[in-house]
Design a protein around this motif. Sequence first.
Motif, PDB file in Angstrom:
ATOM      1  N   ALA A 118     -31.787   9.582  61.064  1.00  0.00           N
ATOM      2  CA  ALA A 118     -31.007  10.444  60.168  1.00  0.00           C
ATOM      3  C   ALA A 118     -29.643  10.761  60.783  1.00  0.00           C
ATOM      4  O   ALA A 118     -28.614  10.712  60.100  1.00  0.00           O
ATOM      5  N   ALA A 119     -29.611  11.071  62.078  1.00  0.00           N
ATOM      6  CA  ALA A 119     -28.342  11.357  62.759  1.00  0.00           C
ATOM      7  C   ALA A 119     -27.440  10.124  62.768  1.00  0.00           C
ATOM      8  O   ALA A 119     -26.228  10.219  62.543  1.00  0.00           O
ATOM      9  N   ARG A 120     -28.028   8.951  63.016  1.00  0.00           N
ATOM     10  CA  ARG A 120     -27.252   7.711  63.014  1.00  0.00           C
ATOM     11  C   ARG A 120     -26.679   7.434  61.619  1.00  0.00           C
ATOM     12  O   ARG A 120     -25.524   7.042  61.479  1.00  0.00           O
ATOM     13  N   LEU A 121     -27.486   7.640  60.573  1.00  0.00           N
ATOM     14  CA  LEU A 121     -27.014   7.398  59.207  1.00  0.00           C
ATOM     15  C   LEU A 121     -25.913   8.385  58.811  1.00  0.00           C
ATOM     16  O   LEU A 121     -24.978   8.021  58.089  1.00  0.00           O
ATOM     17  N   GLU A 122     -26.003   9.631  59.274  1.00  0.00           N
ATOM     18  CA  GLU A 122     -24.962  10.625  58.978  1.00  0.00           C
ATOM     19  C   GLU A 122     -23.624  10.175  59.578  1.00  0.00           C
ATOM     20  O   GLU A 122     -22.588  10.232  58.908  1.00  0.00           O
TER      21      GLU A 122
END
Length: 156
Positions: A118-122
């Motif tokens: 999720a952090a990478r996609l953000e």
Amino acid sequence: MTGGAGETPPEPGRLIAANVVRWRRYGEGGQELRPGTKSYRGGSKVYVIDTYAGTGHEALTTIGRGRHTGRYITIDMATRHLHTFRAVPVHSPTVLRLCLEADVGGCWDTRGDAEELAARLERTAAEYRASWWAGVPHPTPCRCHDCLTGGALTPG
């Protein structure tokens, strides 16, 4: 048809949820604004069930309530049209069933794996939004996601 009375509900799982940008730049030089996307209303919550790492996570497979019918749909969409990625537990039988039917993996086993992705996609979505109209001034007034959240890199 699935979902019969004798069928056992899918096991709850953990997915990545995100919201569709309320407004996005569109058209010649990004000078037009459109609410949401063709398939989802702006601000809609969607669940990410697959990513395409080979293309730099430029597109994702999502499940969410469609703009026109309000029924759950499964579509591929551009990562730049999503924001606020987060790992969430999912208990909705419909979302879990659609995730299984898509046969793409979807649910993450551990919270840490889901939160890391999720952090990478953000970060990836913010980078794609910034680079999509790089060097092109924003319309005046602008209500695109970056201007509304203060994330615009170039004032326009």
